[in-house]
Design an enzyme around this catalytic site. Sequence first.
Site, PDB file in Angstrom:
ATOM      1  N   LYS A 170      10.868   3.879   2.305  1.00  0.00           N
ATOM      2  CA  LYS A 170      10.254   2.724   1.652  1.00  0.00           C
ATOM      3  C   LYS A 170      10.492   2.775   0.155  1.00  0.00           C
ATOM      4  O   LYS A 170      10.313   3.839  -0.416  1.00  0.00           O
ATOM      5  CB  LYS A 170       8.765   2.767   1.960  1.00  0.00           C
ATOM      6  CG  LYS A 170       7.950   1.704   1.305  1.00  0.00           C
ATOM      7  CD  LYS A 170       6.496   1.995   1.533  1.00  0.00           C
ATOM      8  CE  LYS A 170       5.706   1.021   0.703  1.00  0.00           C
ATOM      9  NZ  LYS A 170       4.307   1.254   0.748  1.00  0.00           N
ATOM     10  N   LYS A 188       8.811   7.847   0.130  1.00  0.00           N
ATOM     11  CA  LYS A 188       8.285   6.656  -0.536  1.00  0.00           C
ATOM     12  C   LYS A 188       8.575   6.789  -2.027  1.00  0.00           C
ATOM     13  O   LYS A 188       8.123   7.740  -2.675  1.00  0.00           O
ATOM     14  CB  LYS A 188       6.786   6.558  -0.281  1.00  0.00           C
ATOM     15  CG  LYS A 188       6.136   5.361  -0.948  1.00  0.00           C
ATOM     16  CD  LYS A 188       4.692   5.235  -0.497  1.00  0.00           C
ATOM     17  CE  LYS A 188       3.987   4.098  -1.189  1.00  0.00           C
ATOM     18  NZ  LYS A 188       2.584   3.981  -0.753  1.00  0.00           N
TER      19      LYS A 188
HETATM   20  C1  PBG Z   1      -0.310   2.306  -0.435  1.00  0.00           C
HETATM   21  C2  PBG Z   1       0.734   1.321  -0.051  1.00  0.00           C
HETATM   22  C3  PBG Z   1       1.509   0.533  -0.905  1.00  0.00           C
HETATM   23  C4  PBG Z   1       2.337  -0.236  -0.096  1.00  0.00           C
HETATM   24  C5  PBG Z   1       2.050   0.095   1.220  1.00  0.00           C
HETATM   25  N1  PBG Z   1       1.073   1.080   1.226  1.00  0.00           N
HETATM   26  C6  PBG Z   1       1.448   0.348  -2.364  1.00  0.00           C
HETATM   27  C7  PBG Z   1       1.740   1.426  -3.288  1.00  0.00           C
HETATM   28  O1  PBG Z   1       2.092   2.536  -2.945  1.00  0.00           O
HETATM   29  O2  PBG Z   1       1.586   1.157  -4.468  1.00  0.00           O
HETATM   30  C8  PBG Z   1       3.342  -1.230  -0.587  1.00  0.00           C
HETATM   31  C9  PBG Z   1       3.793  -2.241   0.404  1.00  0.00           C
HETATM   32  C10 PBG Z   1       4.508  -3.398  -0.159  1.00  0.00           C
HETATM   33  O3  PBG Z   1       4.842  -3.450  -1.355  1.00  0.00           O
HETATM   34  O4  PBG Z   1       4.779  -4.319   0.613  1.00  0.00           O
HETATM   35  N2  PBG Z   1      -1.461   2.184   0.351  1.00  0.00           N
END
Ligand code: PBG
Length: 332
Positions: free
Chosen positions: A256, A203
Amino acid sequence: MDYPGFPLSRPRRLRHHPLMRRLLKETRLDPADFVLPLFIRQGKGIRKEVSSMPGVFQLSPDTAVEEAGKAIAAGVKAFLLFGIPASKDATGSSALDPEGIVCQSLRALKKEFHDNCLLITDECFCEYTDHGHCGILSEKTGRLDLDGDATLPLLARQCVEHARAGADLVAPSGMLDGMVGAIRLGLDEAGFNHLPIMSYAVKFASGFYGPFREAAESPPQFGDRQSYQMDGGNAREALKEAALDIAQGADLVMVKPALAYLDIIRQVRDRFEVPIAAYSVSGEYAMIRAAAKAGWIDERKVALETLTAIKRAGASVIITYHAVQAATWLSG
Ligand code: PBG
């Protein structure tokens, strides 16, 4: 006119007939590939549109059941649940409440759809903490920062509560070292050794999450997430993260965001045997929606082209806010 390979070879022979093109398509999207995220808050009858994501709504458990019903009818049967709790505090304690918003929603969806839906839970604390970081804070490193080790037991408890309430797959998204191992142990001890884990293993700290933070009401109140999420330039580190999570028991790993990281999806696909998920995040959806609304691009073409690219790169599961529309387009 005698060039190398020509006139003997004419690739266009295979492109004239529309059914020939259909027959020879190498990458085919299917509604079964898609996971639809749902943002759920306490209440009844809520359908509050997220301003930066037109077509995406904050829902209450009852309207989430309605929304899921429509998605299921369109062929999208997997959902990723995000909870927006009624109250927040420094440790995100409402995330552990068996009567909390995600547990309530899991029970409501299971009651309505039984095995005709697959419920995935995002496991993180950023929606539940008043500071908006993904767990407990401490100054162990000399600056106020996310304390991963202190958060791990809480993360395991959150997963166990969701498992008890009916989750079919837990998806930790906090990028904490050791999170998959801690969750596996917690689930196994609580009698859930059959429950799989989909790790947000790779991520990146991304600008593409902007609209999500409005949808989930989870922006960090100070600083950013760069001390836990990855730097966008790092491909080797992505493979290391995936390897560690798989070694700790991740059954699926996620990359992601998706669109700006297709090369990473491909490398993880080539290197490991587990199924790969890709999250086409809020900013990716918002860009396509905004340009389509302005009349600058054809939403259907661009969304399906993007989803095809993500699948071609190697993702077998695609989390997308376009899930229901894409399923409808594909069947049309
Ligand atoms: C954290 C989480 C995030 C997203 C999914 N789970 C946000 C982050 O890490 O700031 C982002 C998903 C998206 O942008 O569609 N719980």
